[in-house]
Design a protein around this motif. Sequence first.
Motif, PDB file in Angstrom:
ATOM      1  N   ALA A 245       0.843  -1.202   0.000  1.00  0.00           N
ATOM      2  CA  ALA A 245       0.000   0.000   0.000  1.00  0.00           C
ATOM      3  C   ALA A 245       0.872   1.243   0.000  1.00  0.00           C
ATOM      4  CB  ALA A 245      -0.884  -0.026   1.246  1.00  0.00           C
ATOM      5  N   MET A 246       0.380   2.309  -0.643  1.00  0.00           N
ATOM      6  CA  MET A 246       1.109   3.576  -0.665  1.00  0.00           C
ATOM      7  C   MET A 246       0.926   4.267   0.677  1.00  0.00           C
ATOM      8  SD  MET A 246       0.845   5.662  -4.214  1.00  0.00           S
ATOM      9  CE  MET A 246      -0.899   5.744  -4.329  1.00  0.00           C
ATOM     10  N   LYS A 247       2.012   4.714   1.210  1.00  0.00           N
ATOM     11  CA  LYS A 247       1.895   5.412   2.493  1.00  0.00           C
ATOM     12  C   LYS A 247       1.724   6.897   2.217  1.00  0.00           C
ATOM     13  CE  LYS A 247       4.382   6.160   6.818  1.00  0.00           C
ATOM     14  NZ  LYS A 247       5.654   5.937   7.521  1.00  0.00           N
ATOM     15  N   ILE A 248       0.644   7.476   2.752  1.00  0.00           N
ATOM     16  CA  ILE A 248       0.467   8.923   2.606  1.00  0.00           C
ATOM     17  C   ILE A 248       0.301   9.557   3.981  1.00  0.00           C
ATOM     18  CG2 ILE A 248      -0.597   8.708   0.305  1.00  0.00           C
ATOM     19  CD1 ILE A 248      -3.267   9.435   1.690  1.00  0.00           C
ATOM     20  N   ILE A 249       0.597  10.840   4.040  1.00  0.00           N
ATOM     21  CA  ILE A 249       0.486  11.566   5.299  1.00  0.00           C
ATOM     22  C   ILE A 249      -0.750  12.471   5.218  1.00  0.00           C
ATOM     23  CG2 ILE A 249       1.648  13.125   6.919  1.00  0.00           C
ATOM     24  CD1 ILE A 249       3.165  10.495   6.392  1.00  0.00           C
TER      25      ILE A 249
ATOM     26  N   MET B 281       8.540  16.916   5.232  1.00  0.00           N
ATOM     27  CA  MET B 281       9.841  16.292   5.473  1.00  0.00           C
ATOM     28  C   MET B 281       9.791  14.789   5.138  1.00  0.00           C
ATOM     29  SD  MET B 281      11.871  15.893   9.040  1.00  0.00           S
ATOM     30  CE  MET B 281      10.862  14.505   9.457  1.00  0.00           C
ATOM     31  N   LEU B 282       8.700  14.163   5.571  1.00  0.00           N
ATOM     32  CA  LEU B 282       8.598  12.703   5.325  1.00  0.00           C
ATOM     33  C   LEU B 282       8.533  12.388   3.827  1.00  0.00           C
ATOM     34  CD1 LEU B 282       6.076  11.775   8.174  1.00  0.00           C
ATOM     35  CD2 LEU B 282       8.475  11.085   8.019  1.00  0.00           C
ATOM     36  N   VAL B 283       7.830  13.233   3.106  1.00  0.00           N
ATOM     37  CA  VAL B 283       7.731  13.001   1.649  1.00  0.00           C
ATOM     38  C   VAL B 283       9.065  13.293   0.984  1.00  0.00           C
ATOM     39  CG1 VAL B 283       6.635  13.777  -0.488  1.00  0.00           C
ATOM     40  CG2 VAL B 283       5.254  13.418   1.558  1.00  0.00           C
ATOM     41  N   ARG B 284       9.710  14.367   1.424  1.00  0.00           N
ATOM     42  CA  ARG B 284      10.999  14.738   0.842  1.00  0.00           C
ATOM     43  C   ARG B 284      12.027  13.621   1.067  1.00  0.00           C
ATOM     44  NH1 ARG B 284      10.817  20.083   2.200  1.00  0.00           N
ATOM     45  NH2 ARG B 284      11.799  19.658   4.194  1.00  0.00           N
ATOM     46  N   ARG B 285      11.941  12.981   2.197  1.00  0.00           N
ATOM     47  CA  ARG B 285      12.921  11.928   2.508  1.00  0.00           C
ATOM     48  C   ARG B 285      12.510  10.564   1.974  1.00  0.00           C
ATOM     49  NH1 ARG B 285      15.127  13.235   8.563  1.00  0.00           N
ATOM     50  NH2 ARG B 285      16.139  15.208   8.033  1.00  0.00           N
ATOM     51  N   GLY B 286      11.373  10.549   1.332  1.00  0.00           N
ATOM     52  CA  GLY B 286      10.952   9.289   0.721  1.00  0.00           C
ATOM     53  C   GLY B 286      10.312   8.319   1.695  1.00  0.00           C
ATOM     54  N   LYS B 287      10.002   8.806   2.897  1.00  0.00           N
ATOM     55  CA  LYS B 287       9.378   7.920   3.886  1.00  0.00           C
ATOM     56  C   LYS B 287       7.899   7.720   3.585  1.00  0.00           C
ATOM     57  CE  LYS B 287      13.085   7.699   6.534  1.00  0.00           C
ATOM     58  NZ  LYS B 287      13.869   6.472   6.602  1.00  0.00           N
TER      59      LYS B 287
ATOM     60  N   ASP C  53       6.428  13.991  -5.151  1.00  0.00           N
ATOM     61  CA  ASP C  53       7.588  14.205  -6.023  1.00  0.00           C
ATOM     62  C   ASP C  53       7.101  14.247  -7.481  1.00  0.00           C
ATOM     63  OD1 ASP C  53      10.863  13.669  -5.925  1.00  0.00           O
ATOM     64  OD2 ASP C  53       9.893  13.118  -7.813  1.00  0.00           O
ATOM     65  N   PRO C  54       7.560  15.228  -8.260  1.00  0.00           N
ATOM     66  CA  PRO C  54       7.077  15.353  -9.644  1.00  0.00           C
ATOM     67  C   PRO C  54       7.355  14.108 -10.499  1.00  0.00           C
ATOM     68  CG  PRO C  54       8.571  17.148  -9.074  1.00  0.00           C
ATOM     69  CD  PRO C  54       8.501  16.266  -7.883  1.00  0.00           C
ATOM     70  N   SER C  55       8.384  13.339 -10.121  1.00  0.00           N
ATOM     71  CA  SER C  55       8.695  12.160 -10.935  1.00  0.00           C
ATOM     72  C   SER C  55       7.699  11.021 -10.696  1.00  0.00           C
ATOM     73  CB  SER C  55      10.113  11.671 -10.624  1.00  0.00           C
ATOM     74  OG  SER C  55      10.165  11.180  -9.311  1.00  0.00           O
ATOM     75  N   ARG C  56       6.931  11.151  -9.632  1.00  0.00           N
ATOM     76  CA  ARG C  56       5.964  10.086  -9.325  1.00  0.00           C
ATOM     77  C   ARG C  56       4.634  10.376 -10.026  1.00  0.00           C
ATOM     78  NH1 ARG C  56       7.111   6.682  -4.904  1.00  0.00           N
ATOM     79  NH2 ARG C  56       8.736   7.377  -3.464  1.00  0.00           N
ATOM     80  N   LYS C  57       4.685  10.408 -11.324  1.00  0.00           N
ATOM     81  CA  LYS C  57       3.489  10.774 -12.083  1.00  0.00           C
ATOM     82  C   LYS C  57       2.403   9.706 -11.939  1.00  0.00           C
ATOM     83  CE  LYS C  57       5.505  13.777 -15.585  1.00  0.00           C
ATOM     84  NZ  LYS C  57       6.841  13.917 -14.978  1.00  0.00           N
ATOM     85  N   ALA C  58       2.806   8.471 -12.014  1.00  0.00           N
ATOM     86  CA  ALA C  58       1.818   7.393 -11.947  1.00  0.00           C
ATOM     87  C   ALA C  58       1.140   7.377 -10.583  1.00  0.00           C
ATOM     88  CB  ALA C  58       2.494   6.062 -12.214  1.00  0.00           C
ATOM     89  N   GLU C  59       1.958   7.517  -9.534  1.00  0.00           N
ATOM     90  CA  GLU C  59       1.399   7.496  -8.187  1.00  0.00           C
ATOM     91  C   GLU C  59       0.472   8.697  -7.966  1.00  0.00           C
ATOM     92  OE1 GLU C  59       4.584   6.908  -8.879  1.00  0.00           O
ATOM     93  OE2 GLU C  59       5.546   5.595  -7.417  1.00  0.00           O
ATOM     94  N   ALA C  60       0.884   9.855  -8.529  1.00  0.00           N
ATOM     95  CA  ALA C  60       0.074  11.065  -8.351  1.00  0.00           C
ATOM     96  C   ALA C  60      -1.304  10.876  -8.984  1.00  0.00           C
ATOM     97  CB  ALA C  60       0.786  12.262  -8.973  1.00  0.00           C
TER      98      ALA C  60
ATOM     99  N   GLU D 267       1.224  19.830  -5.327  1.00  0.00           N
ATOM    100  CA  GLU D 267       2.389  20.613  -4.897  1.00  0.00           C
ATOM    101  C   GLU D 267       3.628  19.736  -5.116  1.00  0.00           C
ATOM    102  OE1 GLU D 267       1.828  23.411  -1.334  1.00  0.00           O
ATOM    103  OE2 GLU D 267       2.971  21.725  -0.542  1.00  0.00           O
ATOM    104  N   ASP D 268       4.593  20.267  -5.838  1.00  0.00           N
ATOM    105  CA  ASP D 268       5.815  19.480  -6.093  1.00  0.00           C
ATOM    106  C   ASP D 268       6.700  19.453  -4.848  1.00  0.00           C
ATOM    107  OD1 ASP D 268       4.959  19.031  -8.594  1.00  0.00           O
ATOM    108  OD2 ASP D 268       6.265  20.510  -9.569  1.00  0.00           O
ATOM    109  N   VAL D 269       7.040  18.279  -4.461  1.00  0.00           N
ATOM    110  CA  VAL D 269       7.981  18.135  -3.331  1.00  0.00           C
ATOM    111  C   VAL D 269       9.138  17.269  -3.819  1.00  0.00           C
ATOM    112  CG1 VAL D 269       8.293  17.340  -0.971  1.00  0.00           C
ATOM    113  CG2 VAL D 269       6.077  18.221  -1.707  1.00  0.00           C
ATOM    114  N   ALA D 270      10.227  17.917  -4.117  1.00  0.00           N
ATOM    115  CA  ALA D 270      11.378  17.158  -4.630  1.00  0.00           C
ATOM    116  C   ALA D 270      11.866  16.207  -3.555  1.00  0.00           C
ATOM    117  CB  ALA D 270      12.488  18.102  -5.040  1.00  0.00           C
ATOM    118  N   ARG D 271      11.955  14.963  -3.938  1.00  0.00           N
ATOM    119  CA  ARG D 271      12.349  13.956  -2.955  1.00  0.00           C
ATOM    120  C   ARG D 271      13.865  13.924  -2.818  1.00  0.00           C
ATOM    121  NH1 ARG D 271      11.213   7.702  -3.808  1.00  0.00           N
ATOM    122  NH2 ARG D 271      11.378   8.465  -5.927  1.00  0.00           N
TER     123      ARG D 271
END
Lengths: 426, 296
Positions: free
Chosen positions: A49-53, A88-94, A124-131, A219-223
């Motif tokens: 499962a995808m973890k979201i905050i 912070m959690l998204v930026r760190r990939g958690k 993260d902008p590269s996560r197009k599919a997940e977005a 909102e783009d959050v660079a990981r």
Amino acid sequence: MRTVITLALKDLRLLWRDRFGLFWVLAFPLLMALFFGSVFSGGSSSRAAMKIIAVDQAQTESSRLFFARLDSSAALTVVESSPDSARMLVRRGKAVAYVIAHPGFGSLGSMFGGDSASLTVGIDPSRKAEAGYLQGLLTRAWFSLLQDQFFNPSTAREQITSVLDQVEHDSSTSSEQRDVLTSFFGSLHDFMGEMDTGVLAGDSSGETTAITEPKIKIEDVARESMGPRSSWEITFPQALMWALIGCTAAFAISIVTERTRGTLLRLRLAPLRRSQILAGKGLACFLFSVAVCTLLLLLAKLIFQIRTPDLLLLGMAVLACGVCFVGLMMLISVLGKTEQAVGGAGWAILLVMSMTGGGMVPLMAMPKWLLTVGHISPVKWGILALEGAIWRDFSYTEMALPLGVLVGIGMVAFTVGVVVFRRVHG
Amino acid sequence: MIIVKNLFKRFGDITAVDGISFEISRGESFGFLGPNGAGKSTTINMLAGVLEPDSGSISINGASDPTRSKVRRSLGIAPQALALYEELTGEENIAFFGRLYGLSGRKLRERVDWSLELVGLSERRRHRVKTYSGGMQRRLNLACGMVHDPQVLLLDEPTVGIDPQSRNLIFDKVEQLKSEGRTVLYTTHYMEEAQRLCDRVAIIDLGRILAVDTVDNLISEHGGVSVIEAELAAPPKDPSLLPGTLEGTSLRIETDNAMATVAELTSTGHRFITMRIDRADLEVVFLNLTGRRLRD
């Protein structure tokens, strides 16, 4: 230099024609990467499962229900947090993303297209599919919530009562406005009380035309890449090490083969310096190693989409690995006088290097003591350099250590090998 | 011109070459005849600069260091062990070694063609060496040493373990190369090869040269007597005038010069029904010099 190239091309041609040898150098590492990559990545049917905050700034019953509904989805795991912590959690990939429900989210106004009915998704902008996938899940949860709230008259009446209460206590509203709103929501409250729920449920399509989708702002959050994005980013550096090990063993044995088959004698009878003979062998090993690594990385990039954030760093890592293993090749070639002796000793040494260096078990999964032991293994430094360029996001300064160690080991091993070779053939 | 003086080479307790000296003139075909382990290959390897002598001196066309590039370019070598890349074709092998000697382009192609033609492998040029017979590989081994057109050929037992056809072809080609004015140093333990191909032969054993001369001189000096066994047409009037022993009409003569003896007998009126001459050969020379046969 022309002579060295002639010697190197001959060796490359010989290796190319040795299909069995080629299997160990090229096909075997690829199979290893594919096998272990598949094992570690798992099948699509058992996707995690995808973890979201969740950041609930609305703090309403609706927003609480909205996030609870998201959490009940098998596709998502929802953890609540503050906005700063979420970023912070998204930026760190958690976590894959955060979802902010802004104040007003879930109110009646928002349900009927009001401006305040908005969500913000940070990803993260590269996560197009997940977005895209997440947007779909959010919309589905939103409509599901609406269905529960609006088409359940008792819930709607609770909502309207809450609004009437707010209107009565809102000091910013004029008395005229208050009267109008009180009258409207009072009528609506009465209407909901008299309404047959079956009518609404059975004819929902007509009623939902005025209901709008939630406004979702991305909102783009660079990981900050703190880990591998896929198992391929772990297994391909390992595969490159196996390819280099194969090249090293093949070329080390080829030096002994030259000796036992008499061709080394003929090379020494030619107007060549011994250094040219060895340089030719080293160049062939280096070129083949780099070519195999490049081929494997291309496959990894094009098919398995591993990251290559800095091609220069990756190129430096590959070249340094090449230098290191050419040196090891030279050293191993003088460990015995027969192909069997060199082959046996070579593979034994290289396997130990691989075991302690992360060639079999990923470095990130190795116990601390083994990581410490692995410091003596060129395989460890090779994997570290490659991972540094692929997913560890090493800076040039951070990369200096593994590159320096690799080149250093290569030069020392090559020098020792040449000295012994000269003594043996002096 | 090759001049070797007092050459020594030891491997641990074994003295492989024990103070040998010899000279080979330009255009001469010089043979080293001796059994395995006599020191022939060690001598060739020292001449080629692969092995460093413990002492002694070597001069090839005036140069004392055989490892010099100029000297190596003048040497063409066919090592005793086949020195070929089996996964390459015959043509690729020759071209590869040609490139090491600085050949390229048209010149290289011409020399590759010439070399393949020399050893009769033009038809099989594009076949991998691993598909060649032993004789063909031996011939290719020779061609690889000839591709750069050397003036001095060092041929180390070039006919070991091959079929008679390939051996005869190699004989023919060595004679052809010699007739073109090249200097040849040929090592062998087959006396018939030395007798056929060499102007002079050095008998070598246990690292020492026991004798050096032309084949005829070696036989004359070290071969012992020739034996003539003849059946006279009629008993001689005075048997005491005949050399050798006579039983009835059967004559047996031991002589240093069989042909001169026969000529003398015919000039004195003797007629023969049958005659057999057993002339000494290099095998006998070696036996007489060492007390052992060449293949012992």
